[in-house]
Design a protein around this motif. Structure first.
Motif, PDB file in Angstrom:
ATOM      1  N   LEU A 175       0.826  -1.208   0.000  1.00 41.78           N
ATOM      2  CA  LEU A 175       0.000   0.000   0.000  1.00 41.78           C
ATOM      3  C   LEU A 175       0.862   1.260   0.000  1.00 41.78           C
ATOM      4  O   LEU A 175       0.551   2.246  -0.686  1.00 41.78           O
ATOM      5  N   LEU A 176       1.967   1.214   0.758  1.00 43.72           N
ATOM      6  CA  LEU A 176       2.874   2.364   0.787  1.00 43.72           C
ATOM      7  C   LEU A 176       3.565   2.558  -0.558  1.00 43.72           C
ATOM      8  O   LEU A 176       3.721   3.691  -1.034  1.00 43.72           O
ATOM      9  N   TYR A 177       3.970   1.444  -1.186  1.00 41.81           N
ATOM     10  CA  TYR A 177       4.604   1.545  -2.498  1.00 41.81           C
ATOM     11  C   TYR A 177       3.634   2.148  -3.516  1.00 41.81           C
ATOM     12  O   TYR A 177       4.005   3.021  -4.309  1.00 41.81           O
ATOM     13  N   LYS A 178       2.395   1.683  -3.487  1.00 42.45           N
ATOM     14  CA  LYS A 178       1.392   2.181  -4.434  1.00 42.45           C
ATOM     15  C   LYS A 178       1.101   3.654  -4.189  1.00 42.45           C
ATOM     16  O   LYS A 178       0.913   4.423  -5.140  1.00 42.45           O
ATOM     17  N   GLN A 179       1.066   4.043  -2.917  1.00 40.41           N
ATOM     18  CA  GLN A 179       0.827   5.447  -2.604  1.00 40.41           C
ATOM     19  C   GLN A 179       1.950   6.324  -3.138  1.00 40.41           C
ATOM     20  O   GLN A 179       1.723   7.390  -3.715  1.00 40.41           O
ATOM     21  N   SER A 180       3.185   5.865  -2.946  1.00 38.89           N
ATOM     22  CA  SER A 180       4.342   6.614  -3.452  1.00 38.89           C
ATOM     23  C   SER A 180       4.308   6.711  -4.970  1.00 38.89           C
ATOM     24  O   SER A 180       4.543   7.788  -5.544  1.00 38.89           O
ATOM     25  N   GLN A 181       3.998   5.602  -5.633  1.00 41.88           N
ATOM     26  CA  GLN A 181       3.970   5.584  -7.092  1.00 41.88           C
ATOM     27  C   GLN A 181       2.826   6.418  -7.643  1.00 41.88           C
ATOM     28  O   GLN A 181       2.955   7.033  -8.715  1.00 41.88           O
ATOM     29  N   ALA A 182       1.697   6.463  -6.926  1.00 44.60           N
ATOM     30  CA  ALA A 182       0.555   7.254  -7.391  1.00 44.60           C
ATOM     31  C   ALA A 182       0.892   8.735  -7.451  1.00 44.60           C
ATOM     32  O   ALA A 182       0.357   9.481  -8.282  1.00 44.60           O
ATOM     33  N   ILE A 183       1.808   9.168  -6.576  1.00 48.09           N
ATOM     34  CA  ILE A 183       2.209  10.574  -6.560  1.00 48.09           C
ATOM     35  C   ILE A 183       3.278  10.844  -7.616  1.00 48.09           C
ATOM     36  O   ILE A 183       3.204  11.823  -8.361  1.00 48.09           O
ATOM     37  N   ALA A 184       4.262   9.954  -7.694  1.00 44.18           N
ATOM     38  CA  ALA A 184       5.421  10.204  -8.560  1.00 44.18           C
ATOM     39  C   ALA A 184       5.182   9.802 -10.009  1.00 44.18           C
ATOM     40  O   ALA A 184       5.770  10.388 -10.921  1.00 44.18           O
ATOM     41  N   PHE A 185       4.339   8.787 -10.245  1.00 47.88           N
ATOM     42  CA  PHE A 185       4.181   8.252 -11.599  1.00 47.88           C
ATOM     43  C   PHE A 185       2.694   8.192 -12.006  1.00 47.88           C
ATOM     44  O   PHE A 185       2.241   7.194 -12.568  1.00 47.88           O
ATOM     45  N   ALA A 186       1.984   9.250 -11.720  1.00 54.14           N
ATOM     46  CA  ALA A 186       0.546   9.263 -11.995  1.00 54.14           C
ATOM     47  C   ALA A 186       0.239   9.056 -13.475  1.00 54.14           C
ATOM     48  O   ALA A 186      -0.638   8.254 -13.845  1.00 54.14           O
ATOM     49  N   GLU A 187       0.951   9.753 -14.363  1.00 55.83           N
ATOM     50  CA  GLU A 187       0.691   9.634 -15.797  1.00 55.83           C
ATOM     51  C   GLU A 187       1.039   8.242 -16.308  1.00 55.83           C
ATOM     52  O   GLU A 187       0.303   7.654 -17.107  1.00 55.83           O
ATOM     53  N   GLU A 188       2.169   7.713 -15.860  1.00 56.67           N
ATOM     54  CA  GLU A 188       2.577   6.382 -16.303  1.00 56.67           C
ATOM     55  C   GLU A 188       1.585   5.319 -15.844  1.00 56.67           C
ATOM     56  O   GLU A 188       1.256   4.389 -16.593  1.00 56.67           O
ATOM     57  N   LEU A 189       1.083   5.432 -14.626  1.00 59.10           N
ATOM     58  CA  LEU A 189       0.110   4.464 -14.115  1.00 59.10           C
ATOM     59  C   LEU A 189      -1.187   4.522 -14.915  1.00 59.10           C
ATOM     60  O   LEU A 189      -1.819   3.490 -15.186  1.00 59.10           O
ATOM     61  N   LYS A 190      -1.572   5.718 -15.305  1.00 62.86           N
ATOM     62  CA  LYS A 190      -2.799   5.884 -16.088  1.00 62.86           C
ATOM     63  C   LYS A 190      -2.681   5.182 -17.437  1.00 62.86           C
ATOM     64  O   LYS A 190      -3.630   4.538 -17.906  1.00 62.86           O
ATOM     65  N   VAL A 191      -1.527   5.286 -18.076  1.00 60.76           N
ATOM     66  CA  VAL A 191      -1.308   4.652 -19.380  1.00 60.76           C
ATOM     67  C   VAL A 191      -1.257   3.141 -19.249  1.00 60.76           C
ATOM     68  O   VAL A 191      -1.908   2.392 -19.986  1.00 60.76           O
ATOM     69  N   LEU A 192      -0.471   2.657 -18.285  1.00 57.76           N
ATOM     70  CA  LEU A 192      -0.272   1.216 -18.142  1.00 57.76           C
ATOM     71  C   LEU A 192      -1.531   0.504 -17.649  1.00 57.76           C
ATOM     72  O   LEU A 192      -1.745  -0.673 -17.949  1.00 57.76           O
ATOM     73  N   VAL A 215      -4.501   0.831 -18.575  1.00 57.57           N
ATOM     74  CA  VAL A 215      -5.421   0.504 -19.677  1.00 57.57           C
ATOM     75  C   VAL A 215      -4.754  -0.377 -20.723  1.00 57.57           C
ATOM     76  O   VAL A 215      -5.300  -0.590 -21.807  1.00 57.57           O
ATOM     77  N   GLY A 216      -3.565  -0.866 -20.410  1.00 53.98           N
ATOM     78  CA  GLY A 216      -2.874  -1.773 -21.316  1.00 53.98           C
ATOM     79  C   GLY A 216      -2.104  -1.102 -22.430  1.00 53.98           C
ATOM     80  O   GLY A 216      -1.630  -1.792 -23.348  1.00 53.98           O
ATOM     81  N   ALA A 217      -1.977   0.214 -22.400  1.00 58.22           N
ATOM     82  CA  ALA A 217      -1.252   0.928 -23.453  1.00 58.22           C
ATOM     83  C   ALA A 217       0.248   0.951 -23.143  1.00 58.22           C
ATOM     84  O   ALA A 217       0.677   0.665 -22.022  1.00 58.22           O
ATOM     85  N   ALA A 218       1.045   1.281 -24.158  1.00 58.26           N
ATOM     86  CA  ALA A 218       2.498   1.353 -23.991  1.00 58.26           C
ATOM     87  C   ALA A 218       2.915   2.791 -23.723  1.00 58.26           C
ATOM     88  O   ALA A 218       2.281   3.739 -24.206  1.00 58.26           O
ATOM     89  N   LEU A 219       3.974   2.948 -22.967  1.00 55.06           N
ATOM     90  CA  LEU A 219       4.492   4.281 -22.678  1.00 55.06           C
ATOM     91  C   LEU A 219       5.098   4.886 -23.934  1.00 55.06           C
ATOM     92  O   LEU A 219       5.702   4.188 -24.750  1.00 55.06           O
ATOM     93  N   LEU A 220       4.926   6.179 -24.100  1.00 55.63           N
ATOM     94  CA  LEU A 220       5.441   6.860 -25.279  1.00 55.63           C
ATOM     95  C   LEU A 220       6.966   6.965 -25.224  1.00 55.63           C
ATOM     96  O   LEU A 220       7.574   6.987 -24.151  1.00 55.63           O
TER      97      LEU A 220
END
Length: 384
Positions: free
Chosen positions: A16-33, A35-40
């Motif tokens: 839960l702590l890892y996900k919380q940290s990633q939600a702040i730092a990598f919000a755009e990347e998480l949104k793309v991944l 939905v199954g899309a590839a990072l630009l």
């Protein structure tokens, strides 16, 4: 009555702590991944083969062939508080020492960009000054930020502020302690007795003679007993055997660096993952063979060149001598079948460096170039 905390609870809390940290730092990347899309192209994580695991945690793929059989590393941002706490925990776990070992351990579980820079920003070394009452045998500890005279004076001042001014001080002949006495005396001579300096006046300072640690038995014996000393030595042994045998790469595609514990315990930290559920004995044997082959490939690629490296282009080194015990490097042989033997003849070039050697092995006498020879540091006495 509340339920007891289990390892499963701790693991879930960490995720839960890892996900919380990633939600702040990598919000755009998480949104793309998500939905199954590839990072630009150009995204900061595109080279890491980033993906979301079944728990929604962002990981980097690239450790499928790792000899540690570890999970893919969790991606964390260097500026996050959770990341800083993780790095500091590893720093304290290794008692502020073995920096490359700590970095290697962190890299085994987490991918953190600019990890070395972050690790160097952890807290500094600290020491402890031990005061012992020679009447009651009570003890008092004071933190010291360094071993210099100023820290020693402040430790003494802090002790006296809390416990009162002693009539006599007994100590060994440490240079910082000697300097502290001298500095205090000079201070009393040059400055009018005020509330700060008056407390040092009248103290008798007695030093043990050099080479007589037994005369400080009242404080010396407060060190480890046999059991505690063995435990401390075992911890130190584990830390030393966890140090990398070569440079620790921070590239996510590279495996964690080989350590002595890989040979002794099978992994850097001694952890041996359980076989996957439902795996039959034949499959386990195949996986074991793959593990051995993978380790041998890394040994040849990463560590064998360190053993055979010649530094003649940079500085002169002692040449291979007759009687040296050596290993013959042969990349074509299966793992663990390199021959060992004793050098019985050498051919030296004009520059004094050995170019070719003749080796006596259990399979006969062989001639090999010096570049294919790894000298073992076993030592010889009288040619035996």
């Amino acid at each position: 009555m509340p339920a007891a905390t289990t390892m499963a609870h701790v693991s879930k809390a960490k995720m839960l702590l890892y996900k919380q940290s990633q939600a702040i730092a990598f919000a755009e990347e998480l949104k793309v991944l998500s939905v199954g899309a590839a990072l630009l192209r150009g995204n900061r994580l595109v080279g890491l083969n980033a993906y979301l695991d079944n728990d929604g945690v962002l990981r980097t793929r690239g450790r499928l062939n790792s000899i540690d059989i570890a999970e893919d590393a969790i991606i964390l941002a260097p500026g996050c508080r959770i990341t800083n706490l993780i790095v500091r925990s590893f720093y304290e776990k290794f008692h502020h020492l073995a920096h490359e070992t700590a970095i290697n351990d962190i890299k085994a579980s987490f991918y953190i960009s600019r990890l070395r820079v972050l690790y160097k920003s952890a807290q500094e070394k600290r020491w402890v000054a031990l005061f012992t009452c020679l009447t009651l045998r009570a003890v008092h500890f004071e933190f010291a930020h360094s071993l210099d005279t100023s820290s020693c004076i402040m430790c003494l001042s802090n002790f006296m502020a809390l416990r009162g001014t002693p009539k006599e001080i007994f100590s060994d002949n440490g240079t910082n302690i000697r300097a502290t006495k001298k500095a205090v005396r000079e201070e009393l001579k040059n400055i009018e007795h005020d509330k700060i300096t008056i407390k040092f006046d009248g103290i008798k300072w007695r030093f043990n003679p050099p080479g007589a640690p037994h005369m400080g038995g009242a404080w010396e014996r407060l060190s480890f007993n046999d059991e505690g000393l063995r435990n401390a030595l075992m911890e130190a042994q584990f830390i030393i055997n966890s140090r990398p045998l070569m440079f620790v790469s921070l590239d996510t595609e590279d495996d964690a660096a080989l350590t002595q514990n890989h040979l002794l315990l099978g992994s850097a930290n001694g952890y041996k993952p359980l076989p996957k559920e439902g795996m039959n004995l034949q499959r386990r044997w195949i996986e074991t063979q793959r593990f051995g082959d993978r380790f041998w490939q890394r040994w040849i690629k990463e560590y064998a060149p360190v053993l055979t490296r010649r530094t003649k282009w940079f500085k002169k080194v002692p040449p291979i001598t007759i009687g040296s015990i050596v290993v013959i490097v042969d990349e074509l042989l299966p793992r663990n079948l390199w021959l060992k033997g004793r050098v019985i003849e050498t051919m030296m070039a004009k520059d004094g460096q050995v170019r070719r050697v003749t080796i006596k092995t259990q399979h006969g006498v062989l001639e090999r170039p010096a570049t294919k020879i790894a000298v073992l540091d076993v030592g010889l006495e009288d040619g035996n």
